[in-house]
Design a protein around this motif. Structure first.
Motif, PDB file in Angstrom:
ATOM      1  N   ARG A 109       0.824  -1.212   0.000  1.00 58.10           N
ATOM      2  CA  ARG A 109       0.000   0.000   0.000  1.00 58.10           C
ATOM      3  C   ARG A 109       0.858   1.261   0.000  1.00 58.10           C
ATOM      4  O   ARG A 109       0.323   2.363  -0.125  1.00 58.10           O
ATOM      5  CB  ARG A 109      -0.903   0.010   1.228  1.00 58.10           C
ATOM      6  CG  ARG A 109      -1.774  -1.232   1.363  1.00 58.10           C
ATOM      7  CD  ARG A 109      -2.823  -1.338   0.271  1.00 58.10           C
ATOM      8  NE  ARG A 109      -3.877  -0.349   0.467  1.00 58.10           N
ATOM      9  CZ  ARG A 109      -4.923  -0.208  -0.349  1.00 58.10           C
ATOM     10  NH1 ARG A 109      -5.020  -0.956  -1.424  1.00 58.10           N
ATOM     11  NH2 ARG A 109      -5.850   0.691  -0.098  1.00 58.10           N
ATOM     12  N   GLY A 110       2.170   1.098   0.141  1.00 57.23           N
ATOM     13  CA  GLY A 110       3.023   2.272   0.088  1.00 57.23           C
ATOM     14  C   GLY A 110       3.676   2.612   1.401  1.00 57.23           C
ATOM     15  O   GLY A 110       3.728   3.771   1.817  1.00 57.23           O
ATOM     16  N   ARG A 111       4.196   1.614   2.075  1.00 58.61           N
ATOM     17  CA  ARG A 111       4.924   1.843   3.326  1.00 58.61           C
ATOM     18  C   ARG A 111       6.412   1.571   3.071  1.00 58.61           C
ATOM     19  O   ARG A 111       6.806   1.159   1.997  1.00 58.61           O
ATOM     20  CB  ARG A 111       4.396   0.942   4.436  1.00 58.61           C
ATOM     21  CG  ARG A 111       2.899   1.117   4.713  1.00 58.61           C
ATOM     22  CD  ARG A 111       2.422   0.209   5.837  1.00 58.61           C
ATOM     23  NE  ARG A 111       0.987   0.305   6.046  1.00 58.61           N
ATOM     24  CZ  ARG A 111       0.079  -0.442   5.409  1.00 58.61           C
ATOM     25  NH1 ARG A 111       0.485  -1.341   4.529  1.00 58.61           N
ATOM     26  NH2 ARG A 111      -1.198  -0.291   5.646  1.00 58.61           N
ATOM     27  N   GLY A 112       7.236   1.750   4.086  1.00 50.29           N
ATOM     28  CA  GLY A 112       8.653   1.462   3.943  1.00 50.29           C
ATOM     29  C   GLY A 112       9.291   2.267   2.830  1.00 50.29           C
ATOM     30  O   GLY A 112       8.996   3.445   2.632  1.00 50.29           O
ATOM     31  N   LEU A 113      10.179   1.602   2.089  1.00 54.52           N
ATOM     32  CA  LEU A 113      10.871   2.289   0.998  1.00 54.52           C
ATOM     33  C   LEU A 113       9.915   2.705  -0.116  1.00 54.52           C
ATOM     34  O   LEU A 113      10.141   3.733  -0.768  1.00 54.52           O
ATOM     35  CB  LEU A 113      11.970   1.379   0.436  1.00 54.52           C
ATOM     36  CG  LEU A 113      13.251   1.287   1.275  1.00 54.52           C
ATOM     37  CD1 LEU A 113      14.237   0.333   0.629  1.00 54.52           C
ATOM     38  CD2 LEU A 113      13.882   2.660   1.433  1.00 54.52           C
ATOM     39  N   LEU A 114       8.867   1.917  -0.330  1.00 52.89           N
ATOM     40  CA  LEU A 114       7.899   2.302  -1.359  1.00 52.89           C
ATOM     41  C   LEU A 114       7.203   3.602  -0.951  1.00 52.89           C
ATOM     42  O   LEU A 114       6.970   4.493  -1.770  1.00 52.89           O
ATOM     43  CB  LEU A 114       6.864   1.190  -1.564  1.00 52.89           C
ATOM     44  CG  LEU A 114       7.417  -0.193  -1.932  1.00 52.89           C
ATOM     45  CD1 LEU A 114       6.280  -1.123  -2.316  1.00 52.89           C
ATOM     46  CD2 LEU A 114       8.429  -0.103  -3.065  1.00 52.89           C
ATOM     47  N   GLY A 115       6.876   3.700   0.326  1.00 52.80           N
ATOM     48  CA  GLY A 115       6.273   4.927   0.822  1.00 52.80           C
ATOM     49  C   GLY A 115       7.240   6.099   0.797  1.00 52.80           C
ATOM     50  O   GLY A 115       6.842   7.243   0.569  1.00 52.80           O
ATOM     51  N   HIS A 116       8.519   5.811   1.020  1.00 50.75           N
ATOM     52  CA  HIS A 116       9.535   6.861   0.980  1.00 50.75           C
ATOM     53  C   HIS A 116       9.569   7.496  -0.410  1.00 50.75           C
ATOM     54  O   HIS A 116       9.681   8.728  -0.520  1.00 50.75           O
ATOM     55  CB  HIS A 116      10.906   6.269   1.325  1.00 50.75           C
ATOM     56  CG  HIS A 116      12.014   7.277   1.280  1.00 50.75           C
ATOM     57  ND1 HIS A 116      12.292   8.140   2.319  1.00 50.75           N
ATOM     58  CD2 HIS A 116      12.911   7.568   0.294  1.00 50.75           C
ATOM     59  CE1 HIS A 116      13.310   8.917   1.989  1.00 50.75           C
ATOM     60  NE2 HIS A 116      13.705   8.583   0.771  1.00 50.75           N
ATOM     61  N   LEU A 117       9.451   6.675  -1.441  1.00 49.88           N
ATOM     62  CA  LEU A 117       9.483   7.212  -2.801  1.00 49.88           C
ATOM     63  C   LEU A 117       8.213   8.002  -3.112  1.00 49.88           C
ATOM     64  O   LEU A 117       8.237   8.927  -3.920  1.00 49.88           O
ATOM     65  CB  LEU A 117       9.659   6.074  -3.814  1.00 49.88           C
ATOM     66  CG  LEU A 117      10.051   6.477  -5.236  1.00 49.88           C
ATOM     67  CD1 LEU A 117      11.324   7.306  -5.229  1.00 49.88           C
ATOM     68  CD2 LEU A 117      10.256   5.243  -6.104  1.00 49.88           C
ATOM     69  N   ILE A 118       7.099   7.640  -2.451  1.00 48.56           N
ATOM     70  CA  ILE A 118       5.862   8.398  -2.642  1.00 48.56           C
ATOM     71  C   ILE A 118       6.002   9.797  -2.040  1.00 48.56           C
ATOM     72  O   ILE A 118       5.604  10.799  -2.641  1.00 48.56           O
ATOM     73  CB  ILE A 118       4.667   7.655  -2.003  1.00 48.56           C
ATOM     74  CG1 ILE A 118       4.391   6.357  -2.777  1.00 48.56           C
ATOM     75  CG2 ILE A 118       3.421   8.537  -1.983  1.00 48.56           C
ATOM     76  CD1 ILE A 118       3.333   5.480  -2.130  1.00 48.56           C
ATOM     77  N   THR A 119       6.560   9.861  -0.858  1.00 50.24           N
ATOM     78  CA  THR A 119       6.686  11.160  -0.173  1.00 50.24           C
ATOM     79  C   THR A 119       7.911  11.948  -0.615  1.00 50.24           C
ATOM     80  O   THR A 119       7.980  13.156  -0.396  1.00 50.24           O
ATOM     81  CB  THR A 119       6.753  10.952   1.358  1.00 50.24           C
ATOM     82  OG1 THR A 119       7.835  10.056   1.665  1.00 50.24           O
ATOM     83  CG2 THR A 119       5.446  10.366   1.871  1.00 50.24           C
ATOM     84  N   HIS A 120       8.887  11.270  -1.217  1.00 50.07           N
ATOM     85  CA  HIS A 120      10.074  11.936  -1.739  1.00 50.07           C
ATOM     86  C   HIS A 120      10.232  11.526  -3.214  1.00 50.07           C
ATOM     87  O   HIS A 120      11.017  10.634  -3.542  1.00 50.07           O
ATOM     88  CB  HIS A 120      11.337  11.541  -0.946  1.00 50.07           C
ATOM     89  CG  HIS A 120      11.268  11.877   0.501  1.00 50.07           C
ATOM     90  ND1 HIS A 120      10.569  11.108   1.417  1.00 50.07           N
ATOM     91  CD2 HIS A 120      11.805  12.916   1.212  1.00 50.07           C
ATOM     92  CE1 HIS A 120      10.679  11.646   2.611  1.00 50.07           C
ATOM     93  NE2 HIS A 120      11.428  12.738   2.523  1.00 50.07           N
ATOM     94  N   PRO A 121       9.480  12.147  -4.098  1.00 48.25           N
ATOM     95  CA  PRO A 121       9.422  11.701  -5.492  1.00 48.25           C
ATOM     96  C   PRO A 121      10.653  12.068  -6.321  1.00 48.25           C
ATOM     97  O   PRO A 121      10.564  12.772  -7.331  1.00 48.25           O
ATOM     98  CB  PRO A 121       8.170  12.409  -6.018  1.00 48.25           C
ATOM     99  CG  PRO A 121       8.057  13.644  -5.196  1.00 48.25           C
ATOM    100  CD  PRO A 121       8.565  13.283  -3.839  1.00 48.25           C
ATOM    101  N   GLU A 122      11.812  11.611  -5.868  1.00 44.54           N
ATOM    102  CA  GLU A 122      13.013  11.709  -6.678  1.00 44.54           C
ATOM    103  C   GLU A 122      13.609  10.303  -6.768  1.00 44.54           C
ATOM    104  O   GLU A 122      13.199   9.404  -6.041  1.00 44.54           O
ATOM    105  CB  GLU A 122      14.027  12.696  -6.080  1.00 44.54           C
ATOM    106  CG  GLU A 122      14.563  12.305  -4.713  1.00 44.54           C
ATOM    107  CD  GLU A 122      13.712  12.852  -3.582  1.00 44.54           C
ATOM    108  OE1 GLU A 122      13.976  12.485  -2.409  1.00 44.54           O
ATOM    109  OE2 GLU A 122      12.784  13.623  -3.867  1.00 44.54           O
ATOM    110  N   SER A 123      14.541  10.111  -7.656  1.00 43.47           N
ATOM    111  CA  SER A 123      15.094   8.776  -7.839  1.00 43.47           C
ATOM    112  C   SER A 123      15.726   8.278  -6.533  1.00 43.47           C
ATOM    113  O   SER A 123      16.267   9.044  -5.743  1.00 43.47           O
ATOM    114  CB  SER A 123      16.134   8.767  -8.962  1.00 43.47           C
ATOM    115  OG  SER A 123      17.186   9.669  -8.687  1.00 43.47           O
TER     116      SER A 123
END
Length: 440
Positions: A109-123
Motif C-alpha cells: 500500500r506504500g509503506r517502507g521504501l515504497l512509501g519513501h518514494l511516494i513522499t520523496h518523489p526523486e530517484s
C-alpha cells in the motif's frame, strides 16, 4: 641491484590494458544506451499505434525497465487519486512459487521504501534495503531483496506512480548508469501513460455515446422483448450495430436489427440517423417491410451520404388464434433465428437482398412464416457468431445450439447469456434483439 623489467611484457602494456578495459566499458554503455533508446521508442510507438490499452502499457514499462538494467524483479505502483498510497501494484519477475507464497498477502500500500518514494518523489538507489532508515522489512513469503532502484512517474504535473527494479542479475548493486536509464524511462513512460489514459477515456466516451444512441425498448405488450449490446474488445473499435422495436398503430410489432459498415464514430452517428429515419417511415407508411426498406434506401441516398448498411426488418402480427405471422425483409443481413416453445431452433433462411446504400433500383422481397404462440424470434448482428477459426455456418450452428439450450430462460436472461457466451471472437461489436410472441 636494480630489478629487471619483464622482457616479455612490452613497454606501456599495463596502461594499454587498462585503456582497453575502459574503452570496452564505454562501448558497453553505448550499446546499453542504444538498446534503451530502441526500447523507449518501441514503448511509445506501441501507444501511438493505438494497439495497446493502459494495463498493457504499464506491464510493458516494467518489462522495459528490467531489461534496461538487467534486473531480476520489477514493479510499478499506481497511486490513488489523492496520491497518498498505492492503489495498484504490478509486480514482474516473481516465480510461480514466489507468487504462490504471496497469494494471501495484500499488495503493498506504500509503506517502507515504497512509501519513501511516494513522499520523496526523486530517484532512489539503495545498496542495502535492510539498512535503509525507511525500510519496513518484507512480508512472509516475499523474496529477499538487497538492492533497489526507483523513480517517480509524473503525468501532467502530478505523481502518477513509482517504477521500481530490484536485484541486478549479475549480483552487483545498481550504479549511476542504471539510475540514469530508469529516470529516463520514467519520463518516457509518463508520456506513454498519459496518451494511453487519454485514448482509454476517449474510447469509453465513444462507447457511452453509442449506447446513448441505442433505444430503450418501449412497452410492447402483448409481446415480450429484450435486447443487449456489447462493444468490440478491439481497442478503438466503435461500431454501427443497432436494434429497435415498436408497436405500430395497427398493433403490428415491428422489429429491426442493423449494422452500418465501419468501426468509428461516423458509423455510430450514421446508425442513429438511419434508425430515426426508419422509425418515421414505419409510422408513416403502412406497407410491408420490403417497401419500408426500399423507401429508406431511397431517402438515405437523397438526403445523406451514408455508408453501406445491412438490416433485417420484420413485422409480427396475429394470423389466427395461437399463431402469429412473421413477415420480414432482409438487406444483406443474417436471418432471424426462431425458437419454438419446445426450444427447437431454426433459422428463417431466405435469399437476402442487397444491403442499403448500394443500388436503390433493385427490387426488395418479403418472406412470411407462421410461428406458434410462445415462440422466440432472435435478431442479431454478425459480431455474435463470427470467428476467424471457423466458418460462418459453424458459428451460426453454435449460436443456434446455445440459444436452444437457454431458450426457456426469461427473455432478459436469455439475451444476457447469448451476449456473454457467444461463439464469436469478440473483435466486432454485437447487438441482439429477442421478441417472444404471446401464447394466445
Amino acid at each position: 641491484m636494480p630489478s629487471k623489467r619483464n622482457e616479455s611484457q612490452p613497454p606501456g602494456e599495463p596502461r594499454r590494458l587498462r585503456l582497453g578495459v575502459e574503452l570496452e566499458l564505454i562501448a558497453d554503455q553505448l550499446r546499453s544506451l542504444a538498446r534503451a533508446q530502441d526500447r523507449l521508442h518501441d514503448l511509445y510507438e506501441a501507444v501511438l499505434s493505438r494497439n495497446v490499452e493502459l494495463p498493457v502499457v504499464l506491464q510493458l514499462i516494467v518489462d522495459t525497465a528490467m531489461e534496461l538494467v538487467g534486473a531480476r524483479y520489477g514493479a510499478l505502483g499506481v497511486l490513488d487519486e489523492h496520491g497518498q498510497y498505492l492503489a495498484q501494484f504490478i509486480p514482474v519477475g516473481l516465480s510461480e512459487q514466489e507468487r504462490a507464497n504471496l497469494a494471501d498477502v495484500e499488495f503493498p500500500r506504500g509503506r517502507g521504501l515504497l512509501g519513501h518514494l511516494i513522499t520523496h518523489p526523486e530517484s532512489l538507489r539503495v545498496e542495502d534495503i535492510a539498512a535503509h532508515p525507511a525500510s519496513a522489512g518484507f512480508p512472509p513469503g516475499h523474496p529477499h531483496l538487497r538492492t533497489l532502484l526507483g523513480a517517480a512517474i509524473t503525468t501532467r504535473g502530478t505523481i502518477y506512480g513509482d517504477l521500481y527494479v530490484a536485484e541486478r542479475r549479475d549480483g552487483q548493486p545498481f550504479d549511476e548508469h542504471d539510475e540514469t536509464l530508469i529516470v529516463a524511462l520514467a519520463r518516457a513512460a509518463s508520456l506513454a501513460i498519459d496518451d494511453a489514459r487519454l485514448y482509454e477515456q476517449t474510447r469509453l466516451d465513444a462507447e457511452q455515446f453509442q449506447r446513448l444512441l441505442l433505444p430503450r425498448l418501449p412497452d410492447l405488450r402483448p409481446f415480450d422483448a429484450a435486447a443487449a449490446y456489447r462493444p468490440a474488445s478491439t481497442p478503438g473499435h466503435i461500431g454501427g450495430d443497432w436494434y429497435d422495436a415498436l408497436l405500430l398503430p395497427d398493433r403490428v410489432c415491428a422489429a429491426v436489427i442493423g449494422d452500418v459498415v465501419g468501426h468509428d464514430l461516423q458509423a455510430a452517428a450514421a446508425m442513429a440517423q438511419i434508425r430515426n429515419m426508419l422509425r418515421a417511415l414505419l409510422y408513416d407508411q403502412r406497407t410491408p417491410p420490403s417497401a419500408v426498406l426500399t423507401r429508406l434506401d431511397q431517402a438515405l441516398q437523397a438526403v445523406t451520404d451514408q455508408p453501406v448498411t445491412t438490416a433485417c426488418l420484420a413485422h409480427i402480427e396475429r394470423a389466427q388464434p395461437g399463431a402469429w405471422a412473421v413477415r420480414w425483409s432482409t438487406a444483406g443481413h443474417p436471418p432471424p433465428l426462431l425458437l419454438t416453445p419446445d426450444t427447437r431452433a431454426r433459422y428463417l433462411h431466405a435469399a437476402p437482398d442487397l444491403p442499403l446504400g448500394i443500388d436503390t433500383t433493385q427490387t426488395r422481397n418479403d418472406h412470411t412464416h407462421l410461428v406458434p404462440g410462445g415462440s422466440t424470434l432472435l435478431f442479431f448482428t454478425d459480431g455474435l457468431f463470427e470467428h476467424p477459426s471457423h466458418s460462418v455456418e459453424t458459428g451460426m450452428d453454435l449460436l443456434a445450439a446455445l440459444a436452444s439450450e437457454h431458450a426457456a430462460l426469461p427473455l432478459q436472461d436469455f439475451v444476457q447469456v447469448l451476449a456473454d457466451h457467444h461463439p464469436s471472437d469478440g473483435h466486432d461489436d454485437m447487438a441482439l434483439l429477442a421478441l417472444r410472441t404471446p401464447h394466445t
